[in-house]
Design an enzyme around this catalytic site. Sequence first.
Site, PDB file in Angstrom:
ATOM      1  CG  ASP A 104      64.192 -48.486 -42.957  1.00 45.48           C
ATOM      2  OD1 ASP A 104      63.714 -49.582 -43.325  1.00 45.48           O
ATOM      3  OD2 ASP A 104      65.180 -47.954 -43.503  1.00 45.48           O
ATOM      4  CB  ALA A 116      68.060 -41.072 -39.614  1.00 48.12           C
ATOM      5  CD  GLU A 165      69.840 -51.694 -38.914  1.00 50.42           C
ATOM      6  OE1 GLU A 165      70.513 -51.911 -39.949  1.00 50.42           O
ATOM      7  OE2 GLU A 165      69.170 -50.670 -38.759  1.00 50.42           O
ATOM      8  CG  HIS A 195      68.871 -50.264 -42.787  1.00 47.52           C
ATOM      9  ND1 HIS A 195      69.897 -50.195 -41.885  1.00 47.52           N
ATOM     10  CD2 HIS A 195      68.981 -49.145 -43.550  1.00 47.52           C
ATOM     11  CE1 HIS A 195      70.598 -49.078 -42.076  1.00 47.52           C
ATOM     12  NE2 HIS A 195      70.050 -48.425 -43.101  1.00 47.52           N
ATOM     13  CG  LEU A 196      63.161 -52.075 -46.583  1.00 45.24           C
ATOM     14  CD1 LEU A 196      61.709 -52.306 -46.967  1.00 45.24           C
ATOM     15  CD2 LEU A 196      64.070 -53.103 -47.244  1.00 45.24           C
TER      16      LEU A 196
END
Length: 534
Positions: free
Chosen positions: A256, A231, A261, A283-284
């Site tokens: 994820d 999320a 990032e 982060h897919l």
Amino acid sequence: MTKPVVLIAEELSPATIDALGPDFDVRHVDGTDRPALLAALADANAILVRSATKVDAEAIAAAPVLKVVARAGVGLDNVDIKTATTAGVMVVNAPTSNIVSAAELTVGHILSLARRIPAAHASLAQGQWKRSAFTGTELFEKTVGIIGLGRIGALIAARLQGFDMRVIAYDPYVTSARAQQLGVQLVTLDELLEQADFLTIHMPKTPETTGMIGIDQLRRMKRTAFVVNVARGGLIDEDALYEALTTGEIAGAGLDVFTTEPPAEDGPARRLLDLPNVVVTPHLGASTEEAQEKAGVSVARSVRLALGGELVPDAVNVAGGLIDPYVRPGIPLVEKLGQIFASLAHSPLTSLDVEVHGELSQYDVSVLKLAALKGVFTNIVSESVSYVNAPLLAEQRGVEVRLLTDEVSDEYRNVITLRGALADGSQLSVSGTLTGTKQIEKLVGINEYALELPIEKHHLVMLYTDRPGIVAVYGQRFGEAGINIAGMQIARQNAGGQALSVLTVDSPVSDELVEQVRSEIDADLFRQIEITES
């Protein structure tokens, strides 16, 4: 007649171009080539981007005829929404384009953890054959705990029920009736932590939810449990997660998203990447061909609406479209009233009346009902909330919504009230108005208490028994903590009864200090409100 110029700054699907149609002069530029981008913006009426193009104050200043910025995706970190709003530029995104992709990725992480697929692959790819080293666990008859039962949470519940899993959920804004429709059992957060074999979190990132899964929560879980976060980075405290994973408090994690990032070399997330019981992806959540195409087509349609002067459902900063100028200033006011309402509600909402009193009632104010719902759900669901999905979010939660108008307004030219019934049988109302030539947004009522306080970013609302010395107590405590009180209103209905105090403060107040002051003044209600700007 000259066609409006639509600038495509990143690679988008052919379906996106088709959705724009023949009515525009479609041009292409490399959004990462800064000089080329700024030059191309000179006569652009709209720009479509993904995540690489920075539409900041400099870019907006270089675009004197720009009307809309469209982000083909959910996140808007690369768009300066405040500057765009000031410049009268609409910002749109595609809030529902990735919900299926995010739900499926969550299930993928759960399966990868249960059957140790990534580690087994890496071992076999190195020429090793270690079947006994990768014994996993079945999902059958295990318990999955979903924190946040919004659209993505509901999709995950439906998919995992296909594995014959027991699904429990924690979401203080979902009614038991809605949970029953989904075949999900609502539980407290502590119950979820103690019972879940797999935990997945799907909450928005707010000051209240940041770090909501910390070391105390992880220690409540089974030592065989796994946690998943696709999320928002930071919902799970990364230092606490590392400790829990390395000390055996839990069995593993699937991630994820990260606080930073990509994860910084010296940051807490970087240590997690090296652990054998962690499965990570970069982060897919929205990285499927289908999601990307849905996003492109969605924002292309929004651009058509915006440049055609019509209502744009997915606008995140202004409603757009054929809205009377007299009504338009009420939109951000009502969104903020919705946020205040949600922050004060102590039980799930079952019905909501949006009451418009005064001269405004003579106009088409239907957009204010949408603005109220958008505000109510902004900080309580994981997905982005817009004018198009806010009614759907209400419907999914079994919330009945009415728009009521009345030409009579006794004290102000116009007053807008959000009045709701809560699942525990109680009622809650908040009222606001716009005053003066500058149309200052003011909070003028909570329940039956009359106020008049400008709406700012940080507020504290307290309800306590009226008696001498209370203001001195919280004033001293906040002063000692370096919290500046910028404004204050106290309302009461009779001496010695209940007093409602609303403070405007310059900075957030820690949960510990809130609890300390609440206890000292024996408050029946003590809520911190942080307004999120659209």
